[in-house]
Each structure stands twice: as structure tokens, then as C-alpha cells.
Write a protein that holds these residues in place. Structure first.
Motif, short mmCIF file in Angstrom:
data_model
loop_
_atom_site.label_atom_id
_atom_site.label_comp_id
_atom_site.label_asym_id
_atom_site.label_seq_id
_atom_site.Cartn_x
_atom_site.Cartn_y
_atom_site.Cartn_z
N UNK A 100 0.84 -1.20 0.00
CA UNK A 100 0.00 0.00 0.00
C UNK A 100 0.87 1.25 0.00
N UNK A 101 0.41 2.28 -0.66
CA UNK A 101 1.20 3.51 -0.76
C UNK A 101 0.38 4.68 -0.25
N UNK A 102 0.84 5.27 0.82
CA UNK A 102 0.26 6.52 1.33
C UNK A 102 1.39 7.52 1.46
N UNK A 103 2.20 7.34 2.50
CA UNK A 103 3.41 8.17 2.61
C UNK A 103 4.55 7.59 1.78
N UNK A 104 4.46 6.29 1.48
CA UNK A 104 5.55 5.61 0.78
C UNK A 104 6.54 4.94 1.71
N UNK A 105 6.39 5.16 3.03
CA UNK A 105 7.34 4.60 3.98
C UNK A 105 7.32 3.07 4.00
N UNK A 106 6.12 2.49 3.92
CA UNK A 106 6.03 1.03 3.96
C UNK A 106 6.74 0.42 2.76
N UNK A 138 12.04 3.22 7.42
CA UNK A 138 12.02 4.36 6.49
C UNK A 138 11.64 5.67 7.17
N UNK A 139 10.98 5.61 8.32
CA UNK A 139 10.61 6.83 9.04
C UNK A 139 11.69 7.26 10.02
N UNK A 140 12.73 6.44 10.12
CA UNK A 140 13.80 6.74 11.07
C UNK A 140 13.60 6.11 12.42
#
Length: 246
Positions: free
Chosen positions: A101-107, A188-190
């Protein structure tokens, strides 16, 4: 002396196979050396042409890692088994990213490949035969997505879906899904890996099927499972790839 060779195919267990038929009277050391060099030349040609990777094991008359010079000159068989592991790992990683799934792209950005517990960042690098490859997403909610406990706009159970497909595309690669503990690094979010639960997990009651989509089996409630309590490390859904060599 007559030599017969099959076409070299990356995905073929019998890739690089060379059958040698000669009269028993020609079994001199020089002839053994000549036949062995022809086998190696055909192998190297396939690698140079990009028809096979440069990772392989050698089987001589059914025995692993014997030198080509020991092949029987009467119906002997030299087989080069080329590794599909790197190709399968790259494909599986791309497939996991495509299904994300793509929302922020972090996943999508948090998928990683680990080879024998070390991160593998070069898609062109060789993966040694006999290695264990993990493909894992390091986001804290990756487990929720995998088990269908978090409603998303794409199909959940991403690792399981890729597991079912990878074996059909790469018959010599064994694929399994499990949930693994990780240590060290950042997502990916740190955020830190592993993620430690700050409070008890929640059983969402959500259910998903390929045919019926999303539904709710029960109301959400706080989980009593020991591995879902505050202070516990999250386990991450992991696709494990290994390779048949024998």
C-alpha cells in the motif's frame, strides 16, 4: 570420441550439462583433461554471454564438487547447477514493493533483503549458494498488514502471496513465510528496529479473503497474548528463500 551438450539455461537444473561418450581405450589423462576443459569452456561461455550467473556448483557423475577431470569417459556426465537465488531475491523484493500500500511511501521503502543476517544492498552482487535470504519489511505495523489486522487499500498477506508465486517462477528455490525478530537499524521513518510495543496490542477483529474482501468477525479488544504485551518486541513478517543444491 563424440560429445553431446545441451543448451545452458539459467533456470534449468541440468544447465550446462555435458554428456561424454568415448571408447574405453581412450581413457588417457590427456583425454580427461581435454574433456574437462571443454566442459569449463562451455560453462564460461554461457556466463560471459549472460545465459547463466557466475554462481554455481559442479556435479561430476552425480557427485558434488568433484573436478571435471574425474568424469567417466563412457557415458560420463558433468552438470553445472547455476544459482537462481539472487534472481529470485530481486524478483521477490520487487514484487513485495509492487503489492505494498502507498500513502506516505514509507512502507514500500522499508522492504529489505538480508543474506545470512546481513543486509544485501547491491542487486548485481552474488549471493553464495547455500545462503539463507530474508525479505522483510521493517515498519512496526508490517505484521498487522500481513495478518490482515489493519485495513488497507491493497490486498494484505503480501509475504504469503509472494511466497506462493516465487516457487512457481524459480522451481529450485524454496520459499517459506515466518515472523522473525530483528535487531539494529532504522525503518524508512527513522524509527528504531526492532520496534517495542508501548502498550498491549489490539485484536482488531478484521478479516480478509481474496473473494469476499474485508469483513469484521468481532469487536476489537486488547490482546492477552504474551507476545502482544507492552515491552515486547515486534516480530516482522519474513519471506525466507533457500535453494536446492543436491
Amino acid at each position: 570420441m563424440r560429445r553431446r551438450s545441451s543448451a545452458v539455461k539459467w533456470s534449468d537444473v541440468l544447465a550446462g550439462q555435458i554428456a561424454v561418450n568415448t571408447a574405453s581405450t581412450l581413457s588417457s589423462p590427456a583425454l580427461h583433461a581435454l574433456v574437462a576443459q571443454e566442459c569449463r569452456d562451455l560453462r564460461d561461455q554461457a556466463i560471459q554471454q549472460g545465459a547463466a550467473p557466475d554462481t554455481y556448483v559442479t556435479r561430476v557423475d552425480g557427485y558434488l564438487d568433484r573436478p571435471e577431470e574425474e568424469v567417466r569417459l563412457d557415458q560420463g556426465l558433468v552438470t553445472y547447477i547455476f544459482s537462481d537465488l539472487a534472481q529470485a531475491a530481486n524478483w521477490a523484493l520487487a514484487e513485495c514493493q509492487k503489492r505494498s500500500p502507498v500513502k506516505s511511501g514509507d512502507f514500500r521503502k522499508s522492504w529489505r533483503i538480508l543474506v545470512d543476517n546481513k543486509e544485501w544492498t547491491d542487486p548485481a552482487a552474488t549471493i553464495p549458494m547455500g545462503s539463507e535470504v530474508w525479505i522483510v519489511n521493517t515498519m512496526p505495523y508490517a505484521r498487522k498488514i500481513e495478518v490482515g489486522g489493519m485495513q488497507i487499500r491493497t490486498d494484505p498477506q503480501i509475504v504469503e502471496a509472494v511466497r506462493q508465486t516465487v516457487g512457481r517462477r524459480f522451481p529450485r528455490v524454496l520459499a517459506a513465510r515466518t515472523f522473525k525478530a530483528l535487531s539494529g537499524g532504522r525503518d524508512a521513518r527513522g524509527g528504531p528496529v526492532p520496534y517495542v510495543l508501548k502498550q498491549s496490542g489490539v485484536a482488531s477483529g478484521l478479516s480478509w479473503t481474496k473473494k469476499g474482501g474485508w469483513s469484521r468477525k468481532h469487536k476489537s479488544y486488547t490482546s492477552r497474548r504474551k507476545d502482544r504485551q507492552a515491552g515486547q518486541q515486534v516480530l516482522y513478517p519474513t519471506l525466507i528463500l533457500t535453494e536446492r543444491i543436491s
